[in-house]
Enzyme design. Structure first.
Site, PDB file in Angstrom:
ATOM      1  N   LYS A 294       0.843  -1.202   0.000  1.00 33.07           N
ATOM      2  CA  LYS A 294       0.000   0.000   0.000  1.00 33.07           C
ATOM      3  C   LYS A 294       0.878   1.252   0.000  1.00 33.07           C
ATOM      4  CE  LYS A 294      -0.499  -0.330   5.013  1.00 33.07           C
ATOM      5  NZ  LYS A 294      -1.367  -0.831   6.098  1.00 33.07           N
TER       6      LYS A 294
ATOM      7  N   TYR B 261      16.736  29.237  10.269  1.00 29.58           N
ATOM      8  CA  TYR B 261      15.547  30.005  10.624  1.00 29.58           C
ATOM      9  C   TYR B 261      15.284  29.921  12.128  1.00 29.58           C
ATOM     10  CZ  TYR B 261      14.135  30.395   5.709  1.00 29.58           C
ATOM     11  OH  TYR B 261      14.071  30.687   4.375  1.00 29.58           O
TER      12      TYR B 261
HETATM   13  C1  LIG Z   1      -0.602  -1.842   6.692  1.00 30.47           C
HETATM   14  C2  LIG Z   1      -1.191  -3.128   7.086  1.00 30.47           C
HETATM   15  C3  LIG Z   1      -0.376  -4.233   7.305  1.00 30.47           C
HETATM   16  C4  LIG Z   1       1.135  -4.143   7.306  1.00 30.47           C
HETATM   17  O1  LIG Z   1       1.547  -3.496   8.479  1.00 30.47           O
HETATM   18  P1  LIG Z   1       3.108  -3.344   8.844  1.00 30.47           P
HETATM   19  O2  LIG Z   1       3.104  -2.774  10.198  1.00 30.47           O
HETATM   20  O3  LIG Z   1       3.681  -2.404   7.835  1.00 30.47           O
HETATM   21  O4  LIG Z   1       3.690  -4.691   8.730  1.00 30.47           O
HETATM   22  C5  LIG Z   1      -0.981  -5.446   7.581  1.00 30.47           C
HETATM   23  N1  LIG Z   1      -2.330  -5.551   7.639  1.00 30.47           N
HETATM   24  C6  LIG Z   1      -3.145  -4.505   7.449  1.00 30.47           C
HETATM   25  C7  LIG Z   1      -4.617  -4.684   7.548  1.00 30.47           C
HETATM   26  C8  LIG Z   1      -2.604  -3.262   7.181  1.00 30.47           C
HETATM   27  O5  LIG Z   1      -3.422  -2.214   6.997  1.00 30.47           O
END
Ligand SMILES: *Cc1c(COP(=O)(O)O)cnc(C)c1O
Length: 365
Positions: free
Chosen positions: A35, A256
């Site tokens: 994702k 800054y």
């Molecule tokens: C993002 C996600 C994962 C992976 O999580 P990590 O902490 O990056 O391993 C697994 N399951 C679901 C439902 C997620 O949304």
């Protein structure tokens, strides 16, 4: 010459990390979670390194389509399921498996005219309170899905809120098992943290694991553990060069707001990386960096296009020096993205995902 900043994606590291996930999964099938454009690495860039996974999990339909265009014919799982009824047509056309977490999605499935029946992942809210059916409503949802001609396989799924921390997962595993014990179908529970910390338990590994962050080479439970502890390799390096050098006297300030004031003579390197590149503006003075592979620290506020690093103790460093913001230096030294993130009050995930489009990317084997 282009501005001297570069993100490098290390395909060999991603392969290594995926293999580490598979080893821990001990026979469970492995979703590579891709994702958010593969956590900022780029789905198209990492596809070749991750095609040894059993499937890809994501939530954007356009990203699912991209995977099919890249030639992936195996499983793809939509972790949030469909967002409206017509998304089901794309699921049918591209054979996407999809999570079901709410009654509306079951209604839509019931009205969907499909050629091939769907494989769905029925999500239980076992305590995260984000998506899914509460335990008391889970079996009713399962029965509704099971009665639909549009559905031919139901995998049981939940997601942990505290796999990386002290509270742990036992309460959620217990809630999940109490309700699902006698239901048929596969099971999927574990993200990276659960796979790393809790997967000695076969019920936690189950049939499918869902590692994301560990595949990209970052420890989900920093500072308790870092990537070396888990045997992971950084999948992304962000590096830039020193484009200016300033000699400071005691009392001089940097950047800054003059938030850093030198207490003694210092040498400051100005680096071609700022928050418009995805480097966190909240990184305070003292955030670690590597200069030609040697650890140093940032000074003062991060600006849009530049940040300052301390070169005082590095007499060999100067104009053109390599500054590793995270990842692996040319020398081989590693700076964990989660360590940089911690100094900015966030997590490695956010920094990886926030790599800015203006940063050129090199894909390395
Ligand atoms: C993002 C996600 C994962 C992976 O999580 P990590 O902490 O990056 O391993 C697994 N399951 C679901 C439902 C997620 O949304």
């Amino acid at each position: 010459m282009p501005r001297p900043i570069l993100a490098t994606i290390h395909l060999g590291a991603l392969r290594h990390n995926l293999a580490a996930a598979r080893e821990r999964a001990r026979g469970a099938r492995v979703w590579a979670v891709v994702k958010a454009n593969a956590y900022g690495h780029g789905i198209a860039r990492v596809f070749d390194a991750l095609r040894g996974a059993d499937g890809f999990a994501l939530l954007d339909l356009a990203e699912a389509q991209l995977l099919r265009e890249l030639g992936w014919r195996g499983p793809i799982l939509l972790l949030e399921g469909v967002f409206e009824p017509r998304d089901l047509e794309l699921c049918s056309r591209l054979s996407l498996w999809h999570a079901v977490h709410t009654d509306a999605q079951i209604d839509w499935l019931g009205q969907h005219k499909t050629q091939a029946p769907h494989h769905v992942f029925l999500l239980m809210n076992s305590g995260m309170n984000r998506l899914g059916f509460a335990p008391g409503r889970y079996r009713g949802a399962w029965a509704r899905l099971n009665a639909l001609a549009q559905v031919d396989e139901i995998t049981l799924m939940t997601h942990f809120s505290d796999a990386d921390g002290a509270r742990g997962i036992a309460h959620q595993v217990a809630a999940f098992e109490a309700v699902t014990r006698d239901l048929p179908g596969g099971r999927s529970l574990s993200n990276s943290a659960a796979l790393l910390r809790h997967a000695h338990d076969a019920a936690v590994r189950a049939d499918w694991v869902r590692p994301g962050i560990m595949v990209y080479g970052s420890a989900p439970d920093f500072p308790e553990h870092d990537l070396q502890h888990w045997g992971l390799q950084p999948g992304m390096t962000l590096a830039a060069r020193v484009i200016g050098v300033q000699q400071l006297q005691a009392g001089d300030s940097v950047g800054y707001g003059s938030t850093f004031i030198a207490e003694r003579p210092m040498v400051v390197g100005t680096v071609a990386c700022g928050y418009a590149d995805g480097y966190p503006r909240h990184a305070a003075t003292g955030t670690p960096v590597l200069v030609d592979g040697a650890r140093s620290r940032t000074l003062g506020r991060v600006s849009m296009d530049m940040l300052a690093v301390d070169l005082t103790a590095l007499p060999g460093a100067g104009l053109g020096s390599e500054v590793t913001l995270w990842g692996r230096a040319a020398s081989g030294a590693v700076l964990a993205v989660e360590e940089v993130a911690a100094a900015a009050g966030t997590i490695g995930y956010e920094l990886l995902c926030a790599l800015a489009p203006r940063v050129p990317v090199l894909v390395q084997d």
